[in-house]
Scaffold this motif. Structure first.
Motif, short mmCIF file in Angstrom:
data_model
loop_
_atom_site.label_atom_id
_atom_site.label_comp_id
_atom_site.label_asym_id
_atom_site.label_seq_id
_atom_site.Cartn_x
_atom_site.Cartn_y
_atom_site.Cartn_z
N ARG A 236 0.86 -1.20 0.00
CA ARG A 236 0.00 0.00 0.00
C ARG A 236 0.89 1.25 0.00
O ARG A 236 1.01 1.93 1.01
N PRO A 237 1.50 1.57 -1.14
CA PRO A 237 2.42 2.70 -1.19
C PRO A 237 1.74 4.07 -1.18
O PRO A 237 2.38 5.08 -0.91
N PHE A 238 0.44 4.10 -1.50
CA PHE A 238 -0.27 5.38 -1.58
C PHE A 238 -1.44 5.41 -0.60
O PHE A 238 -1.97 4.36 -0.20
N HIS A 260 -3.95 -2.14 -7.33
CA HIS A 260 -5.26 -1.69 -6.89
C HIS A 260 -5.19 -0.56 -5.86
O HIS A 260 -6.06 0.31 -5.82
N ASN A 261 -4.15 -0.56 -5.05
CA ASN A 261 -3.98 0.55 -4.11
C ASN A 261 -3.76 1.86 -4.86
O ASN A 261 -4.34 2.90 -4.52
N ASP A 266 -6.01 7.08 -6.67
CA ASP A 266 -6.22 8.03 -7.77
C ASP A 266 -7.12 7.35 -8.82
O ASP A 266 -6.65 6.94 -9.87
N PRO A 267 -8.43 7.24 -8.56
CA PRO A 267 -9.32 6.41 -9.37
C PRO A 267 -9.42 6.80 -10.84
O PRO A 267 -9.65 5.93 -11.68
N ARG A 311 2.89 11.39 0.01
CA ARG A 311 3.14 12.16 1.23
C ARG A 311 1.99 12.00 2.23
O ARG A 311 2.18 12.08 3.43
N GLN A 312 0.78 11.76 1.72
CA GLN A 312 -0.37 11.62 2.60
C GLN A 312 -0.39 10.28 3.28
O GLN A 312 -1.15 10.07 4.21
N HIS A 313 0.41 9.35 2.82
CA HIS A 313 0.40 7.97 3.35
C HIS A 313 0.94 7.93 4.76
O HIS A 313 1.98 8.52 5.04
#
Length: 313
Positions: A236-238, A260-261, A266-267, A311-313
């Motif tokens: 889950r990098p993002f 998928h992550n 970013d859909p 950065r939000q991760h």
């Protein structure tokens, strides 16, 4: 397509449905889910090595690639998330190609997937594996539900809420009405070609079994694995507000959908495999369409966007 009107008052987080499938619809869905899988289980040990030919495998691979890209590029990245704009002939072709995967008409598929994103891994998500808890029994139940159990239920997503754009599109309504034809072509064309090329009934039989039923069952389980496995294990990098994960072993078979992550972070991005070494065949196909002038306004990821998500991760 007739659906019930959305309720003006709805508890937060509750899904909105279009009603319940008829008994005939439910039986049809269950037949196409179960029978090909049983054929696949029986055919591999009984016929592998002598009951399958290179012709069967070539037809299976060709139909797999065309129909899988119809799902990933067409149903998913284009119709569901509008990751690019497409010329009308390609738009119709993508809808038909997705129909060859026999995962349902494009309008219903898109409505289900948009609902999945609206309630990802929360109550209302049609196929989250985390709806029953985190105990071993709950996780096993959740995996079954996310993988294919949700397809056996009779609740339907509300088209008016989740896919009004496709319901109002004359071309897409026509493609949806002809879904039984696309299903028949997908299942029966390998039998017809196998018979004509080999001039034998054996070619008809093996073409139908391998390039028809077995190919369809295998493809179904690859797609369903994105719903189940890719919300349970992986990297889950993002940052995302759910438990979606990147699962590299499925990258090639899913044409890049198993990143998928990245997709849930970013859909609307046209590329899901954004990091070094992440193969994304669907993104490469969109790139080719763009070079040919068939698509435009492609939403490619930018370094700035990816850095912000990381950065939000």
């Amino acid at each position: 397509m007739t659906t019930t009107s959305p309720s003006p008052v709805r508890p937060p987080g509750k899904p909105m449905f279009a009603g319940r499938s008829t008994l005939a619809e439910t039986l049809t869905i269950r037949t196409f889910l179960v029978v090909p899988f049983l054929v696949l289980l029986a055919a591999v040990p009984l016929m592998w090595g002598w009951g399958v030919s290179w012709l069967d495998l070539t037809m299976a691979a060709t139909l797999y690639v065309v129909s899988c890209l119809g799902i990933t590029v067409g149903y998913h990245r284009y119709f569901t998330h509008a990751a690019f704009k497409a010329r009308r002939p390609l738009r119709i072709a993508l809808a038909i190609a997705g129909g060859l995967a026999m995962q349902g008409p494009v309008t219903i598929w898109v409505a289900d997937h948009r609902r999945h994103h609206a309630f990802a891994d929360r109550e209302g998500d049609p196929h989250s594996p985390w709806l029953f808890g985190t105990s071993p029994v709950a996780v096993a139940r959740g995996f079954w539900h996310a993988h294919m159990g949700w397809l056996l239920e009779r609740d339907k997503t509300n088209i008016e809420r989740f896919a009004p754009d496709l319901a109002a599109d004359r071309d897409i309504r026509a493609v949806d009405r002809l879904f039984p034809l696309w299903a028949a072509v997908s299942l029966l064309s390998p039998a017809l070609l196998g018979g004509l090329i080999t001039m034998s009934w054996w070619g008809v039989l093996t073409g139908f079994l391998w390039a028809g039923l077995a190919r369809m069952a295998f493809q179904h389980h690859v797609t369903w694995s994105v719903n189940s496995i890719c919300h349970m294990i992986g990297d889950r990098p993002f940052a995302s507000r759910d438990r979606s994960a990147n699962f590299w072993p499925l990258a090639i078979l899913s044409m890049g959908e198993s990143w998928h992550n990245t997709h849930h972070a970013d859909p609307t991005s046209a590329r899901h495999g954004v990091l070094r070494g992440q193969i994304d065949i669907s993104a490469r196909t969109i790139w080719l369409f763009e070079k040919l002038g068939w698509v435009w306004n492609v939403r490619w990821p930018t370094p700035q966007r990816l850095a912000k998500l990381a950065r939000q991760h």
